[in-house]
Design a protein around this motif. Structure first.
Motif, PDB file in Angstrom:
ATOM      1  N   SER A   1       0.749  -1.224   0.038  1.00 51.32           N
ATOM      2  CA  SER A   1      -0.150  -0.142   0.024  1.00 51.32           C
ATOM      3  C   SER A   1       0.985   1.288  -0.005  1.00 51.32           C
ATOM      4  N   PHE A   2       0.247   2.489  -0.614  1.00 47.87           N
ATOM      5  CA  PHE A   2       0.965   3.515  -0.863  1.00 47.87           C
ATOM      6  C   PHE A   2      -0.141   4.574  -0.362  1.00 47.87           C
ATOM      7  N   LEU A   3       0.413   5.599   0.414  1.00 50.59           N
ATOM      8  CA  LEU A   3      -0.528   6.785   0.592  1.00 50.59           C
ATOM      9  C   LEU A   3       0.480   8.135   0.115  1.00 50.59           C
ATOM     10  N   VAL A   4      -0.245   8.816  -1.003  1.00 50.24           N
ATOM     11  CA  VAL A   4       0.700   9.931  -1.467  1.00 50.24           C
ATOM     12  C   VAL A   4       0.049  10.992  -1.403  1.00 50.24           C
ATOM     13  N   ASP A   5       0.772  12.240  -0.830  1.00 55.40           N
ATOM     14  CA  ASP A   5       0.283  13.472  -0.899  1.00 55.40           C
ATOM     15  C   ASP A   5       0.441  14.259  -2.035  1.00 55.40           C
ATOM     16  N   PRO A   6      -0.353  14.562  -2.836  1.00 58.32           N
ATOM     17  CA  PRO A   6      -0.530  15.315  -4.262  1.00 58.32           C
ATOM     18  C   PRO A   6      -0.019  16.857  -3.891  1.00 58.32           C
ATOM     19  N   ILE A   7      -0.211  17.282  -2.933  1.00 57.93           N
ATOM     20  CA  ILE A   7       0.185  18.627  -2.636  1.00 57.93           C
ATOM     21  C   ILE A   7       1.515  18.687  -2.505  1.00 57.93           C
ATOM     22  N   ALA A   8       2.122  17.771  -1.862  1.00 53.79           N
ATOM     23  CA  ALA A   8       3.558  17.724  -1.380  1.00 53.79           C
ATOM     24  C   ALA A   8       4.371  17.485  -2.805  1.00 53.79           C
ATOM     25  N   CYS A   9       3.857  16.756  -3.545  1.00 53.68           N
ATOM     26  CA  CYS A   9       4.431  16.211  -4.806  1.00 53.68           C
ATOM     27  C   CYS A   9       3.995  17.226  -6.223  1.00 53.68           C
ATOM     28  N   ASP A  10       3.647  18.638  -5.615  1.00 53.69           N
ATOM     29  CA  ASP A  10       3.427  19.637  -6.630  1.00 53.69           C
ATOM     30  C   ASP A  10       2.113  19.464  -7.748  1.00 53.69           C
ATOM     31  N   GLY A  11       1.329  18.520  -7.119  1.00 54.47           N
ATOM     32  CA  GLY A  11       0.016  18.338  -7.928  1.00 54.47           C
ATOM     33  C   GLY A  11       0.196  17.505  -9.355  1.00 54.47           C
ATOM     34  N   ASP A  12       1.445  16.620  -9.339  1.00 52.21           N
ATOM     35  CA  ASP A  12       1.654  15.764 -10.605  1.00 52.21           C
ATOM     36  C   ASP A  12       2.006  14.358 -10.071  1.00 52.21           C
ATOM     37  N   LEU A  13       1.050  13.586 -10.511  1.00 51.57           N
ATOM     38  CA  LEU A  13       1.277  12.113 -10.090  1.00 51.57           C
ATOM     39  C   LEU A  13       1.382  11.385 -11.199  1.00 51.57           C
ATOM     40  N   ALA A  14       1.672  11.835 -12.424  1.00 49.44           N
ATOM     41  CA  ALA A  14       1.486  11.204 -13.719  1.00 49.44           C
ATOM     42  C   ALA A  14       2.485  10.160 -13.863  1.00 49.44           C
ATOM     43  N   VAL A  15       3.481  10.100 -12.856  1.00 43.00           N
ATOM     44  CA  VAL A  15       4.362   8.857 -12.836  1.00 43.00           C
ATOM     45  C   VAL A  15       3.806   7.728 -12.462  1.00 43.00           C
ATOM     46  N   LEU A  16       2.670   7.730 -11.488  1.00 42.75           N
ATOM     47  CA  LEU A  16       1.922   6.569 -11.198  1.00 42.75           C
ATOM     48  C   LEU A  16       0.783   6.163 -12.025  1.00 42.75           C
ATOM     49  N   GLY A  17       0.576   7.076 -12.851  1.00 41.78           N
ATOM     50  CA  GLY A  17      -0.638   6.918 -13.869  1.00 41.78           C
ATOM     51  C   GLY A  17       0.251   6.034 -15.179  1.00 41.78           C
ATOM     52  N   GLU A  18       1.520   6.441 -15.340  1.00 41.28           N
ATOM     53  CA  GLU A  18       2.227   5.656 -16.321  1.00 41.28           C
ATOM     54  C   GLU A  18       2.672   4.334 -16.069  1.00 41.28           C
ATOM     55  N   ALA A  19       3.068   4.137 -14.656  1.00 42.38           N
ATOM     56  CA  ALA A  19       3.321   2.953 -13.974  1.00 42.38           C
ATOM     57  C   ALA A  19       2.391   1.840 -13.903  1.00 42.38           C
ATOM     58  N   LEU A  20       1.002   2.420 -14.291  1.00 40.32           N
ATOM     59  CA  LEU A  20      -0.119   1.451 -14.039  1.00 40.32           C
ATOM     60  C   LEU A  20      -0.839   1.368 -15.406  1.00 40.32           C
ATOM     61  N   ARG A  21      -0.117   1.763 -16.375  1.00 41.05           N
ATOM     62  CA  ARG A  21      -0.687   1.661 -17.883  1.00 41.05           C
ATOM     63  C   ARG A  21      -1.295   0.116 -18.088  1.00 41.05           C
ATOM     64  N   GLY A  22      -2.569  -0.065 -18.578  1.00 35.90           N
ATOM     65  CA  GLY A  22      -2.786  -1.288 -18.916  1.00 35.90           C
ATOM     66  C   GLY A  22      -3.406  -2.386 -17.707  1.00 35.90           C
ATOM     67  N   VAL A  23      -3.297  -1.839 -16.459  1.00 40.15           N
ATOM     68  CA  VAL A  23      -3.719  -2.496 -15.343  1.00 40.15           C
ATOM     69  C   VAL A  23      -5.225  -1.992 -14.931  1.00 40.15           C
ATOM     70  N   GLU A  24      -5.843  -2.961 -14.487  1.00 40.99           N
ATOM     71  CA  GLU A  24      -7.193  -2.792 -14.114  1.00 40.99           C
ATOM     72  C   GLU A  24      -7.221  -1.815 -12.735  1.00 40.99           C
ATOM     73  N   TRP A  25      -7.850  -0.610 -12.854  1.00 39.12           N
ATOM     74  CA  TRP A  25      -8.040   0.201 -11.490  1.00 39.12           C
ATOM     75  C   TRP A  25      -9.178  -0.501 -10.647  1.00 39.12           C
ATOM     76  N   VAL A  26      -9.358  -0.612  -9.482  1.00 37.62           N
ATOM     77  CA  VAL A  26     -10.600  -0.711  -8.875  1.00 37.62           C
ATOM     78  C   VAL A  26     -10.876   0.341  -7.810  1.00 37.62           C
ATOM     79  N   LEU A  27     -11.869   1.064  -7.939  1.00 33.90           N
ATOM     80  CA  LEU A  27     -12.452   2.151  -7.160  1.00 33.90           C
ATOM     81  C   LEU A  27     -13.805   1.806  -6.773  1.00 33.90           C
ATOM     82  N   HIS A  28     -13.991   2.590  -5.662  1.00 35.99           N
ATOM     83  CA  HIS A  28     -15.510   2.441  -4.903  1.00 35.99           C
ATOM     84  C   HIS A  28     -16.019   3.706  -5.544  1.00 35.99           C
TER      85      HIS A  28
END
Length: 430
Positions: free
Chosen positions: A75-102
């Protein structure tokens, strides 16, 4: 209960107070973010994703925390504010992966804002609706299907707060702790009920849904507006609402925290003649409101200076059919079609164990019944449903029933007693 579980099973639910691997450290810099992306990319299976916003506290709907979990990665907890509002590296790492959200529709926009967009999606809340579970919140579903009770209490918290309290981070980590197992349990029920294809179409519609268009007159959503009748008073509501909204956007504060809707309506109804009368009113006399008194009074003065031609209409122009309760007077044939359609869909809901609103949205049914196709056979009705936004599975399932409902006719008016009585009798009574 239409689902494959029994509420009695929940009595033995076990409380889950801590993540099995402990609460992960908060990711707050680019180096840690890159490490998280690499770990998630090396994991396997779907990835559980959640986001926390500050609704009710902030004007924006941005994500203030993003939670992720994947088998083989943790598990990972990510603070987007501290990361300058850019989490695109996570999106790229999960290309082709099914995302499960509620309840994915609530989070996809704020995730896209930080550069995270799924290629494929599984929504456990939406899937639960299709299955027919009576309660589809994350906590109730986890109890029903997995026998585990999650920690509650921080969903409506101010997630823009920094530093984030430790118990909030525990709550956030638990939101994704069992999401993959929950996905598998709901997917099994979908498969047993023959609804997997339905769910796939629904998930894709949510994933690709465009942002909602801006409302024509958003100020009309002011709570209590129904009390304001006169157009001149509605102009005051509009000016106060728009002034408040402008300031809320600049300060990134929820509008209601600057000035409650009830105070806006009160000012429109009481019609203060001077600034000091305004600040003597409830709410406006508070310290915070006195600092903004010039702003609110200027809005009221602008409204009062408007010519009649610029006053708001008493009601917003309708977008679509009139309210259904008026159909009987406006168009009895349309009312008959709508009643028949509702009855047919209620029966279909009972047979499939899926709520009516998930079979076909009420707005779509109203539009179809108000302006039906000229030849309402099943094929034409299905095509019309798709044009109105129904998914293929919905159109295929509901079209035959709705096509029949579109042929419904209003009941014949009863004959008057005078016209139905024998002429002699009528003459005697007269």
């Amino acid at each position: 209960m239409t689902a494959d579980t029994d509420p009695a099973d929940d009595q033995g639910a076990v409380d889950l107070l801590e993540p099995a691997e402990g609460v992960p450290p908060l990711v707050t810099d680019r180096a840690a973010l890159a490490d998280a992306a690499a770990a998630l990319a090396s994991g396997h299976g779907p990835v559980a994703v959640d986001a926390e916003r500050a609704s009710g506290y902030r004007y924006s709907a941005r994500a203030y925390l993003v939670q992720l979990r994947r088998e083989g990665a943790g598990s990972f907890l990510v603070d987007p504010i501290a990361c300058d509002g850019d989490l695109a590296v996570l999106g790229e790492a999960l290309r082709g992966v099914e995302w499960v959200l509620h309840a994915a529709s609530q989070d996809l926009a704020c995730l896209a804002e930080v550069g995270m967009r799924p290629d494929t999606l599984f929504d456990t809340e939406l899937a639960g609706r299709l299955v027919g579970y009576p309660r589809v919140g994350l906590g109730p579903l986890t109890e029903h299907l997995l026998g585990v009770r999650l920690q509650k209490g921080h969903g409506a918290a101010d997630w823009s707060r920094r530093p984030l309290p430790a118990d909030w981070l525990t709550y956030a980590a638990l939101d994704v702790e069992l999401l993959i197992q929950l996905r598998d349990a709901v997917a099994a029920d979908l498969e047993r009920q023959g609804k997997t294809a339905w769910a796939e179409q629904e998930f894709e519609a949510v994933r690709l849904a465009p942002p909602p268009p801006p409302r024509a007159e958003p100020w009309r959503r002011t709570s209590g507006l129904h009390k304001v009748r006169r157009p001149a008073a509605l102009a005051v509501v509009r000016e106060l609402w728009e002034s408040r909204d402008e300031l809320a956007a600049v300060r990134d504060i929820a509008p209601g925290r600057l000035l409650p809707d009830a105070a806006i309506v009160d000012a429109a109804l009481r019609e203060p003649a001077r600034r000091d009368e305004l600040v003597a009113m409830p709410v406006f006399r508070g310290r915070a409101q006195r600092r903004l008194a010039d702003r609110w009074w200027s809005a009221i003065e602008r409204a009062r200076a408007l010519p009649r031609s610029r006053w708001p209409a008493s009601a917003m122009a309708p977008d679509g059919p009139p309210p259904a309760h008026r159909w009987g007077d406006k168009d009895p044939a349309a009312a008959a079609r709508l009643a028949a359609a509702r009855a047919a869909l209620a029966g279909l809901s009972e047979r499939t164990g899926t709520p009516v609103e998930n079979l076909v949205t009420p707005d779509l049914v109203r539009r179809l019944c108000w302006a039906p196709p000229e030849a309402p056979d099943a094929a034409t009705t299905a095509a019309t449903l798709r044009e109105l936004g129904a998914r293929p599975w919905q159109a295929e399932l509901a079209a035959p029933l709705l096509a029949e409902a579109l042929l419904a006719q209003p009941p014949e008016p009863p004959e008057s007693s005078a016209s139905s009585a024998p002429s002699g009798t009528a003459a005697q009574e007269s």
